[in-house]
Design a protein around this motif. Structure first.
Motif, PDB file in Angstrom:
ATOM      1  N   ASP A  76      19.617  -3.417  31.163  1.00  0.00           N
ATOM      2  CA  ASP A  76      19.005  -2.869  32.457  1.00  0.00           C
ATOM      3  C   ASP A  76      19.454  -1.116  32.565  1.00  0.00           C
ATOM      4  O   ASP A  76      18.596  -0.581  32.873  1.00  0.00           O
ATOM      5  N   SER A 105      16.960   0.202  29.714  1.00  0.00           N
ATOM      6  CA  SER A 105      15.685   0.222  30.196  1.00  0.00           C
ATOM      7  C   SER A 105      15.488   1.278  31.322  1.00  0.00           C
ATOM      8  O   SER A 105      14.402   1.962  31.329  1.00  0.00           O
ATOM      9  N   GLN A 126      12.727   4.369  31.002  1.00  0.00           N
ATOM     10  CA  GLN A 126      11.755   4.587  31.886  1.00  0.00           C
ATOM     11  C   GLN A 126      11.510   5.855  32.210  1.00  0.00           C
ATOM     12  O   GLN A 126      10.419   6.306  32.722  1.00  0.00           O
ATOM     13  N   ASN A 152       8.611   1.685  28.173  1.00  0.00           N
ATOM     14  CA  ASN A 152       8.781   0.565  28.917  1.00  0.00           C
ATOM     15  C   ASN A 152       9.299  -0.289  27.828  1.00  0.00           C
ATOM     16  O   ASN A 152       8.757  -0.887  26.893  1.00  0.00           O
ATOM     17  N   ARG A 204      11.290  -3.317  28.989  1.00  0.00           N
ATOM     18  CA  ARG A 204      11.520  -4.353  29.766  1.00  0.00           C
ATOM     19  C   ARG A 204      11.080  -5.514  29.338  1.00  0.00           C
ATOM     20  O   ARG A 204       9.823  -5.374  28.708  1.00  0.00           O
TER      21      ARG A 204
END
Length: 169
Positions: free
Chosen positions: A149, A152, A156, A161, A163
């Motif tokens: 997380d 990511s 971002q 991307n 995810r």
């Protein structure tokens, strides 16, 4: 670029051909006198271009001795994979250095996201930890774990991307 400072390396894609000078400051200031404001701005521009050329030449010479963290074979593989052909090892090292900085920036941003996440959860978790020794000691509280997380969120920011798609049953 200024004609007064020769560049010791080819800047154009055609090796062996001289690079055309885009600055006419040296030619314009010597042939016809211009107004005071224009002449001084042209000479300042020419001096700035000469300084940038010297700085770039020094940087390119430093790349001769630099060994990037990303191995040359890895750089060569990915450059070949995308169709980039270049025989200049300094340019390949420059690309390796840029990739190294990009990865380093992403790792630093991911670390900042992890620190923010652990500090936000730290107020609730610290109340249950003992004040001295044991598994909940100060050493364990300063240890940061990077999660997907965090990575990511950092990616971002760069428009990537990473995810995983949602899993539905």
């Amino acid at each position: 670029m200024s004609d007064s400072a020769p560049v010791p390396y080819p800047l154009s894609s055609e090796v062996g051909q001289p690079v055309a000078s885009t600055s006419s400051a040296a030619a314009g200031s010597s042939s016809t006198p211009a107004t005071t404001g224009t002449g001084s701005s042209q000479s300042r521009q020419a001096a700035e271009d000469a300084r940038k050329d010297r700085t770039l030449a020094e940087f390119m010479l430093m790349l001769d001795d630099y060994e990037p963290l990303i191995p040359n074979e890895v750089t060569d593989y990915y450059l070949q994979k995308v169709g980039f052909e270049c025989e200049d090892p300094r340019l390949k090292r420059l690309l390796s250095l840029a990739a190294q900085k990009f990865v380093s920036d992403i790792a630093a941003d991911a670390f900042q996201h992890a620190r923010i996440r652990t500090n936000a959860a730290g107020g609730r978790a610290r109340a249950s930890q003992p004040l001295y020794g044991g598994p909940g000691s100060l050493k364990d509280r300063t240890r940061t774990t990077l999660t997907m997380d965090d990575l990511s969120a950092a990616l971002q920011e760069y428009g990537i991307n990473a995810r995983k798609p949602d899993y539905y049953l």
